[in-house]
Design an enzyme around this catalytic site. Structure first.
Site, mmCIF file in Angstrom:
data_model
loop_
_atom_site.group_PDB
_atom_site.id
_atom_site.type_symbol
_atom_site.label_atom_id
_atom_site.label_comp_id
_atom_site.label_asym_id
_atom_site.label_seq_id
_atom_site.Cartn_x
_atom_site.Cartn_y
_atom_site.Cartn_z
ATOM 1 C CD GLN A 102 11.257 -88.598 51.838
ATOM 2 O OE1 GLN A 102 10.731 -88.629 50.733
ATOM 3 N NE2 GLN A 102 10.669 -89.116 52.902
ATOM 4 C CB ALA A 217 2.903 -67.160 47.945
ATOM 5 N NE ARG A 228 -2.072 -82.432 52.553
ATOM 6 C CZ ARG A 228 -2.436 -83.652 52.179
ATOM 7 N NH1 ARG A 228 -3.339 -84.312 52.887
ATOM 8 N NH2 ARG A 228 -1.932 -84.212 51.098
#
Length: 323
Positions: A102, A217, A228
């Site tokens: 990040q 995956a 989500r």
């Protein structure tokens, strides 16, 4: 009118999160299918892989999904970059089978500076002195007190913050001003000798960040997308999940055509033959489960998925985005 509409859509694109699929294993479906078959075959993996054609790949992946056999799905990697708020990034990093890198807020205020530069342009400033904190504060104060239109202010804010759809729908100028005030306080603290790493504590969680994510995956199909993409997920990370799914299904439809919210994940575990997400959305497949994990009854699930797929910024809740 058309020019104004296009301008507004351009501004909306700035205040929304974005997802870019950066890289992936191109042959992941074939590898996953071969790994699935290897669990039942005495043959070496290279031989299985060599004979795994497109039709067999689709058959084996469908069977893995139907049976919930997840470990072969881990032999894949999808790397994507997300620009979002700190609110969404905090939710994102809760997913376990993933890797994250990040942008540091401790050392980087690029988004905030870009916002100030755009505000200065809107106010008619020229030749802004770089790293002149006092001038930054002056520009922010003038922007807060200005008579700029809501959309001009939204465009400025969009350089540094994610803005909720309901704020846009209600033309809430005070919300935007509060964001600007927080940045003014941030630079005021820095101007008074407070370090960047301490001054950042005053910034709202709406501030933008960038995060590089790697997921396989299995994480995508069994955890991230089901949780989500659901209508009960928070609107920002839900938008991120649907945008990511749209990119994944284009490159590897064998794997991700069957992905979807938890209702789809649950449904495809009990059906004799799994259905693709767009088949549920278009009514070509009817749900047989009596309710979804969020207690939505069978007859309401398709409507719920359609709502979840919306771009709430562009539609303001009235139009279903094509999936």
């Amino acid at each position: 009118m058309l020019e104004e509409t296009l301008a507004n859509h351009r501004i909306l694109s700035k205040i929304k999160p974005s997802v870019k699929l950066f890289n992936y294993i191109g042959d992941a479906p074939r590898i996953i299918a071969s790994a699935g078959k290897q669990t039942l075959s005495p043959k070496e993996f290279s031989e299985i892989y060599g004979k795994m054609n497109k039709d067999k790949t689709m058959k084996w992946i469908t069977e893995l999904i139907r049976r919930g056999h997840g470990s072969p799905l881990e032999h894949s990697i999808y790397i994507f970059e997300i620009t979002c708020s700190r609110v969404a990034s905090h939710q994102l990093v809760r997913h376990r089978i993933a890797s994250y890198t990040q942008l540091s807020q401790r050392y980087n205020d690029k988004y905030l500076r870009n916002m100030i530069m755009l505000a200065a342009t809107k106010l008619g400033y020229e030749n802004i002195e770089k790293n002149n904190i006092g001038e930054y504060m002056k520009i922010l104060e003038e922007t807060i007190d200005s008579s700029l239109s809501f959309w001009d202010m939204l465009e400025i804010i969009g350089e540094a913050f994610i803005v909720p759809p309901k704020i846009v729908k209600s033309n809430n100028r005070e919300f935007l001003k509060q964001l600007l005030r927080s940045v003014k306080t941030y630079y005021s603290l820095i101007n008074n000798g407070i370090s960047y790493e301490d001054a950042r504590f005053i910034l709202p969680q709406a501030v933008k960040t960038r995060i590089l994510v790697s997921m396989n995956a299995r994480e995508l199909l069994e955890s991230f997308l089901p949780l989500r993409m659901c209508s009960h997920a928070q609107w920002e990370i839900r938008y991120i999940a649907w945008q990511l799914w749209r990119q994944l299904v284009k490159i590897h439809p064998e794997i991700f055509s069957y992905a979807g919210p938890r209702c789809v994940y649950m449904e495809n575990r009990v059906r004799q033959q799994p259905c693709k997400l767009d088949e549920y959305i278009n009514g070509k497949c009817e749900f047989i489960i009596t309710r979804c994990p969020e207690l939505v009854p069978r007859e309401g699930i398709r409507k719920c998925i359609n709502y979840a797929s919306k771009d709430l910024w562009n539609s303001m809740g009235d139009e279903i985005i094509d999936t």
